[in-house]
Design an enzyme around this catalytic site. Structure first.
Site, short mmCIF file in Angstrom:
data_model
loop_
_atom_site.label_atom_id
_atom_site.label_comp_id
_atom_site.label_asym_id
_atom_site.label_seq_id
_atom_site.Cartn_x
_atom_site.Cartn_y
_atom_site.Cartn_z
N LYS A 63 2.07 -3.31 -0.14
CA LYS A 63 1.70 -2.34 0.91
C LYS A 63 0.63 -2.83 1.89
CE LYS A 63 3.34 1.90 -1.39
NZ LYS A 63 3.99 1.63 -2.64
N TYR A 186 11.89 -0.79 2.33
CA TYR A 186 10.79 -0.45 1.41
C TYR A 186 11.09 -0.98 0.00
CZ TYR A 186 7.80 2.16 -1.69
OH TYR A 186 6.91 2.49 -2.69
N TYR A 238 -4.93 4.17 -5.73
CA TYR A 238 -4.43 5.56 -5.86
C TYR A 238 -5.52 6.52 -6.27
CZ TYR A 238 0.00 3.06 -5.84
OH TYR A 238 1.04 2.27 -5.51
N1 GLU Z 1 8.41 0.58 -5.88
C1 GLU Z 1 7.49 1.50 -6.47
C2 GLU Z 1 7.84 2.92 -6.08
O1 GLU Z 1 7.93 3.20 -4.92
C3 GLU Z 1 6.09 1.14 -6.13
C4 GLU Z 1 5.08 1.92 -6.89
C5 GLU Z 1 3.84 1.14 -7.28
O2 GLU Z 1 3.87 -0.06 -7.50
O3 GLU Z 1 2.80 1.78 -7.38
O4 GLU Z 1 8.03 3.77 -6.88
#
Ligand code: GLU
Length: 307
Positions: A63, A186, A238
């Protein structure tokens, strides 16, 4: 540095808390014993411990990079009009992640923000857009990268929540009508294969003002590196971003494959890989390594002691 990371590797390799992510079936196949720590300095020197050439998928560690790409291509103002810069305190896949008045995703480090950013990737068709995206990741890593088709397919098949987020974004006109193409981009960025040395080099590129320490080529303009790092700092972990800032104090990003990378601007990048993750989605060994490493090296920007 080498002694310290070997010590940390030895100390935490027996830690058995957490489990590899299973909501994407392909990720559940990871070996819980795999564990690697790599530091890359802005001069390109690498210190490695453990399974440093074992490959894994970037997942959410992609990201910050894709955000950097959007900034480079569209500029700050346009990108901020699509995606905000506020932490949410919510989990990575939260559905309640659009600002009330503007309907923008809160920030680019959560799924809604990254899906909105993915809709900005330029190109005439999916193939072309994918290749533009890959060139950017490759500039960070300093060599060609591949996508795991198995992880991509597995993620695509089970992505009901991400799909619903994308439709919500379409409803509010944050993304255009190419919803499936945006979601593919994505899922593909989440499925890029790297090893811990690569991720550490990508982190070092951010530490080195966007210039890859080996190839000396710029991956993103230096003026946007601060945007990326500040969002990693406030939103990269997060719903434990606050705790991370408090106890570790360096910008970082984690992914559900068990990867975490951190950046010490002007000095080095750190990457840790270990698949078992906690309930917040962070590698359990990774969190411990970062805590101790930050303490030992006095990395927190808030806890610098004046000598
Ligand atoms: N590809 C994962 C999703 O979108 C990424 C989530 C992550 O790594 O936190 O669920």
């Amino acid at each position: 540095m080498q002694t310290l990371i070997e010590l940390l590797h030895n100390k935490y390799r027996s830690l058995s808390t957490g489990k590899p992510a299973s909501y994407i079936p392909e990720l559940a196949k990871a070996n819980a014993q795999d564990f690697a720590i790599v530091i890359t300095t802005v001069n390109g020197e690498q210190f490695c411990a453990g399974d440093f050439d074992k490959q894994f998928t970037l997942q959410s560690t992609s990201k910050p990079f894709i955000y950097g790409m959007a900034l480079a291509e569209y500029g700050r103002e346009e990108v901020i009009s699509k995606v905000g810069v506020e932490p949410t305190g919510e989990a990575f896949n939260s559905i309640v992640e659009l600002e009330k008045r503007t309907h923008r995703p809160y920030n680019p480090m959560i799924n809604s923000g990254a899906i909105a950013i993915s809709s900005l990737i330029k190109g005439n068709n999916l193939k072309n857009r994918e290749s533009n995206m890959m060139s950017m990741f490759e500039a960070f890593a300093g060599h060609q990268l591949e996508i795991s088709n198995d992880v991509f397919e597995s993620e695509k098949l089970t992505a009901h929540r991400n799909r619903s987020i994308a439709h919500l974004l379409r409803h509010f006109d944050v993304i255009d009508e190419k919803i499936d193409e945006t979601l593919d981009l994505y899922f593909k960025q989440c499925s890029i294969l790297v090893d811990t040395k690569d991720l550490s080099m990508m982190a070092a590129t951010l530490a080195n003002s966007g210039v890859n320490p080996n190839t000396k080529k710029s991956a993103i303009p230096s003026k946007y590196v601060g945007d990326v790092l500040s969002l990693m700092f406030t939103c990269g972990m997060y719903d434990s971003s606050g705790e991370w800032a408090y106890s570790i104090g360096v910008p970082a990003k984690s992914g559900v494959s068990g990867a975490i990378f951190g950046v010490v601007p002007g000095e080095f990048g750190i990457a840790v890989y270990s698949p078992p993750i906690d309930e917040k989605g962070h590698s359990t060994r990774g969190v411990e390594v970062f805590k101790e490493f930050s303490h030992e090296c006095n990395l927190s920007i808030f806890r610098k002691t004046i000598i």
